[in-house]
Design a protein around this motif. Structure first.
Motif, PDB file in Angstrom:
ATOM      1  N   GLY A 225      -6.556   6.887   2.305  1.00 52.58           N
ATOM      2  CA  GLY A 225      -7.970   6.662   2.093  1.00 52.58           C
ATOM      3  C   GLY A 225      -8.767   7.938   1.888  1.00 52.58           C
ATOM      4  N   GLY A 226      -8.163   8.920   1.268  1.00 52.46           N
ATOM      5  CA  GLY A 226      -8.844  10.179   1.009  1.00 52.46           C
ATOM      6  C   GLY A 226      -8.892  11.128   2.193  1.00 52.46           C
ATOM      7  N   GLU A 227      -8.300  10.755   3.303  1.00 52.02           N
ATOM      8  CA  GLU A 227      -8.267  11.589   4.507  1.00 52.02           C
ATOM      9  C   GLU A 227      -6.836  12.054   4.774  1.00 52.02           C
ATOM     10  OE1 GLU A 227     -10.960  12.413   6.455  1.00 52.02           O
ATOM     11  OE2 GLU A 227     -12.175  11.415   4.932  1.00 52.02           O
ATOM     12  N   VAL A 228      -6.715  13.253   5.328  1.00 45.13           N
ATOM     13  CA  VAL A 228      -5.407  13.786   5.712  1.00 45.13           C
ATOM     14  C   VAL A 228      -5.353  13.856   7.233  1.00 45.13           C
ATOM     15  CG1 VAL A 228      -3.856  15.770   5.619  1.00 45.13           C
ATOM     16  CG2 VAL A 228      -5.168  15.112   3.591  1.00 45.13           C
ATOM     17  N   GLU A 229      -4.288  13.316   7.780  1.00 43.72           N
ATOM     18  CA  GLU A 229      -4.090  13.316   9.226  1.00 43.72           C
ATOM     19  C   GLU A 229      -2.788  14.031   9.537  1.00 43.72           C
ATOM     20  OE1 GLU A 229      -3.138  10.127  12.803  1.00 43.72           O
ATOM     21  OE2 GLU A 229      -3.197   9.444  10.733  1.00 43.72           O
ATOM     22  N   ILE A 230      -2.858  15.041  10.397  1.00 45.77           N
ATOM     23  CA  ILE A 230      -1.642  15.714  10.850  1.00 45.77           C
ATOM     24  C   ILE A 230      -1.074  14.883  11.994  1.00 45.77           C
ATOM     25  CG2 ILE A 230      -0.683  17.775  11.935  1.00 45.77           C
ATOM     26  CD1 ILE A 230      -2.789  19.389  10.397  1.00 45.77           C
ATOM     27  N   LEU A 231       0.181  14.499  11.854  1.00 48.83           N
ATOM     28  CA  LEU A 231       0.822  13.669  12.868  1.00 48.83           C
ATOM     29  C   LEU A 231       1.306  14.537  14.026  1.00 48.83           C
ATOM     30  CD1 LEU A 231       2.840  11.312  10.519  1.00 48.83           C
ATOM     31  CD2 LEU A 231       0.552  11.001  11.438  1.00 48.83           C
ATOM     32  N   ARG A 232       1.069  14.085  15.221  1.00 50.40           N
ATOM     33  CA  ARG A 232       1.478  14.829  16.408  1.00 50.40           C
ATOM     34  C   ARG A 232       2.905  14.465  16.811  1.00 50.40           C
ATOM     35  NH1 ARG A 232      -2.591  17.421  18.960  1.00 50.40           N
ATOM     36  NH2 ARG A 232      -4.686  16.922  18.313  1.00 50.40           N
TER      37      ARG A 232
ATOM     38  N   GLU B 180       0.844  -1.191   0.000  1.00 55.51           N
ATOM     39  CA  GLU B 180       0.000   0.000   0.000  1.00 55.51           C
ATOM     40  C   GLU B 180       0.885   1.248   0.000  1.00 55.51           C
ATOM     41  OE1 GLU B 180      -2.979   2.273   3.049  1.00 55.51           O
ATOM     42  OE2 GLU B 180      -2.879   0.107   3.154  1.00 55.51           O
ATOM     43  N   THR B 181       0.492   2.238  -0.790  1.00 52.03           N
ATOM     44  CA  THR B 181       1.235   3.490  -0.849  1.00 52.03           C
ATOM     45  C   THR B 181       0.883   4.347   0.352  1.00 52.03           C
ATOM     46  OG1 THR B 181       1.246   3.452  -3.260  1.00 52.03           O
ATOM     47  CG2 THR B 181       1.653   5.562  -2.212  1.00 52.03           C
ATOM     48  N   ILE B 182       1.900   4.891   0.984  1.00 57.96           N
ATOM     49  CA  ILE B 182       1.701   5.826   2.087  1.00 57.96           C
ATOM     50  C   ILE B 182       2.179   7.182   1.618  1.00 57.96           C
ATOM     51  CG2 ILE B 182       2.328   6.428   4.445  1.00 57.96           C
ATOM     52  CD1 ILE B 182       2.836   3.435   4.915  1.00 57.96           C
ATOM     53  N   ASN B 183       1.300   8.170   1.674  1.00 58.35           N
ATOM     54  CA  ASN B 183       1.641   9.517   1.248  1.00 58.35           C
ATOM     55  C   ASN B 183       1.894  10.387   2.469  1.00 58.35           C
ATOM     56  OD1 ASN B 183       1.240   9.094  -1.601  1.00 58.35           O
ATOM     57  ND2 ASN B 183      -0.930   8.930  -1.119  1.00 58.35           N
ATOM     58  N   ILE B 184       3.101  10.901   2.557  1.00 61.20           N
ATOM     59  CA  ILE B 184       3.496  11.737   3.690  1.00 61.20           C
ATOM     60  C   ILE B 184       3.979  13.069   3.144  1.00 61.20           C
ATOM     61  CG2 ILE B 184       5.143  12.009   5.569  1.00 61.20           C
ATOM     62  CD1 ILE B 184       4.210   9.477   6.441  1.00 61.20           C
ATOM     63  N   GLY B 185       3.585  14.150   3.798  1.00 55.54           N
ATOM     64  CA  GLY B 185       4.046  15.480   3.434  1.00 55.54           C
ATOM     65  C   GLY B 185       4.697  16.139   4.628  1.00 55.54           C
ATOM     66  N   ILE B 186       5.833  16.787   4.405  1.00 50.57           N
ATOM     67  CA  ILE B 186       6.548  17.487   5.471  1.00 50.57           C
ATOM     68  C   ILE B 186       6.637  18.961   5.100  1.00 50.57           C
ATOM     69  CG2 ILE B 186       8.728  17.731   6.719  1.00 50.57           C
ATOM     70  CD1 ILE B 186       9.258  14.755   6.053  1.00 50.57           C
ATOM     71  N   ASP B 187       6.173  19.802   5.995  1.00 53.63           N
ATOM     72  CA  ASP B 187       6.324  21.243   5.823  1.00 53.63           C
ATOM     73  C   ASP B 187       7.398  21.688   6.795  1.00 53.63           C
ATOM     74  OD1 ASP B 187       6.239  23.978   5.697  1.00 53.63           O
ATOM     75  OD2 ASP B 187       4.157  24.172   6.311  1.00 53.63           O
ATOM     76  N   LEU B 188       8.622  21.824   6.282  1.00 57.90           N
ATOM     77  CA  LEU B 188       9.732  22.317   7.084  1.00 57.90           C
ATOM     78  C   LEU B 188       9.629  23.831   7.059  1.00 57.90           C
ATOM     79  CD1 LEU B 188      12.283  21.642   8.705  1.00 57.90           C
ATOM     80  CD2 LEU B 188      13.551  21.726   6.560  1.00 57.90           C
ATOM     81  N   GLY B 189       8.961  24.380   8.040  1.00 55.19           N
ATOM     82  CA  GLY B 189       8.660  25.805   8.047  1.00 55.19           C
ATOM     83  C   GLY B 189       9.717  26.654   8.721  1.00 55.19           C
ATOM     84  N   THR B 190       9.683  27.928   8.410  1.00 53.25           N
ATOM     85  CA  THR B 190      10.611  28.875   9.021  1.00 53.25           C
ATOM     86  C   THR B 190      10.359  28.995  10.516  1.00 53.25           C
ATOM     87  OG1 THR B 190      10.729  30.092   6.950  1.00 53.25           O
ATOM     88  CG2 THR B 190      11.449  31.252   8.931  1.00 53.25           C
ATOM     89  N   THR B 191       9.099  29.011  10.913  1.00 54.18           N
ATOM     90  CA  THR B 191       8.745  29.151  12.326  1.00 54.18           C
ATOM     91  C   THR B 191       8.404  27.805  12.948  1.00 54.18           C
ATOM     92  OG1 THR B 191       7.871  31.341  11.851  1.00 54.18           O
ATOM     93  CG2 THR B 191       7.222  30.349  13.936  1.00 54.18           C
ATOM     94  N   ASN B 192       7.554  27.035  12.275  1.00 52.95           N
ATOM     95  CA  ASN B 192       7.128  25.724  12.768  1.00 52.95           C
ATOM     96  C   ASN B 192       7.162  24.714  11.632  1.00 52.95           C
ATOM     97  OD1 ASN B 192       6.140  26.208  15.612  1.00 52.95           O
ATOM     98  ND2 ASN B 192       4.936  27.728  14.507  1.00 52.95           N
ATOM     99  N   SER B 193       7.289  23.454  11.998  1.00 49.90           N
ATOM    100  CA  SER B 193       7.261  22.364  11.026  1.00 49.90           C
ATOM    101  C   SER B 193       6.122  21.414  11.372  1.00 49.90           C
ATOM    102  CB  SER B 193       8.599  21.623  11.029  1.00 49.90           C
ATOM    103  OG  SER B 193       9.630  22.481  10.595  1.00 49.90           O
ATOM    104  N   VAL B 194       5.644  20.703  10.349  1.00 52.54           N
ATOM    105  CA  VAL B 194       4.526  19.785  10.556  1.00 52.54           C
ATOM    106  C   VAL B 194       4.640  18.628   9.560  1.00 52.54           C
ATOM    107  CG1 VAL B 194       2.942  20.983   9.002  1.00 52.54           C
ATOM    108  CG2 VAL B 194       2.015  19.681  10.898  1.00 52.54           C
ATOM    109  N   ILE B 195       4.114  17.471   9.956  1.00 52.42           N
ATOM    110  CA  ILE B 195       4.082  16.297   9.088  1.00 52.42           C
ATOM    111  C   ILE B 195       2.630  15.833   8.988  1.00 52.42           C
ATOM    112  CG2 ILE B 195       4.810  13.901   8.773  1.00 52.42           C
ATOM    113  CD1 ILE B 195       7.319  14.558  10.363  1.00 52.42           C
ATOM    114  N   ALA B 196       2.200  15.509   7.772  1.00 50.56           N
ATOM    115  CA  ALA B 196       0.842  15.010   7.562  1.00 50.56           C
ATOM    116  C   ALA B 196       0.906  13.750   6.709  1.00 50.56           C
ATOM    117  CB  ALA B 196      -0.014  16.064   6.876  1.00 50.56           C
ATOM    118  N   ARG B 197      -0.119  12.914   6.863  1.00 47.80           N
ATOM    119  CA  ARG B 197      -0.214  11.667   6.111  1.00 47.80           C
ATOM    120  C   ARG B 197      -1.576  11.626   5.436  1.00 47.80           C
ATOM    121  NH1 ARG B 197       0.544   6.802   9.797  1.00 47.80           N
ATOM    122  NH2 ARG B 197      -1.231   7.741  10.822  1.00 47.80           N
ATOM    123  N   ALA B 198      -1.586  11.229   4.177  1.00 45.10           N
ATOM    124  CA  ALA B 198      -2.842  11.061   3.439  1.00 45.10           C
ATOM    125  C   ALA B 198      -3.080   9.568   3.247  1.00 45.10           C
ATOM    126  CB  ALA B 198      -2.778  11.760   2.093  1.00 45.10           C
TER     127      ALA B 198
END
Length: 102
Positions: free
Chosen positions: A23-30, A3-21
């Motif tokens: 089954g059509g849903e996006v979950e922000i990882l804590r 199964e394909t796992i889609n992960i996005g990383i926003d390496l931000g200037t102030t804050n960074s965040v990781i999310a996973r897509a």
């Protein structure tokens, strides 16, 4: 077939965040340490350890020689940051790697 796992990383200037897509849903990882959805893009160097995030941000004012934030703005440049406790310079790429490892 795996199964394909889609992960996005926003390496931000102030804050960074990781999310996973999935089954059509996006979950922000804590962040497993603070349980927050964002991680401050700040790195603090102490004698024998590296601190990233909220705790590192706490050291910014009282130990500015060993704490760096806002380094993402310097990505792709030759600028480096001298870290007193290491007695050497670190690059924005090295600092970004610390945030990503966290």
């Amino acid at each position: 077939m795996a199964e394909t796992i889609n992960i996005g990383i926003d390496l931000g200037t102030t804050n960074s965040v990781i999310a996973r897509a999935s089954g059509g849903e996006v979950e922000i990882l804590r962040n497993p340490r603070s349980l927050k959805e964002t991680l401050p893009s700040v790195v603090a160097y102490r004698k024998n350890r590296i601190i990233v995030g909220d705790k590192a941000r706490e050291f910014m004012e009282r130990d500015h020689e060993n704490v760096v934030g806002g380094f993402k703005r310097k990505m792709g440049t030759a600028e480096r940051f001298f870290i007193e406790v290491l007695d050497r310079e670190v690059s924005p790429v090295e600092l970004s790697a610390q945030v990503l490892m966290e």
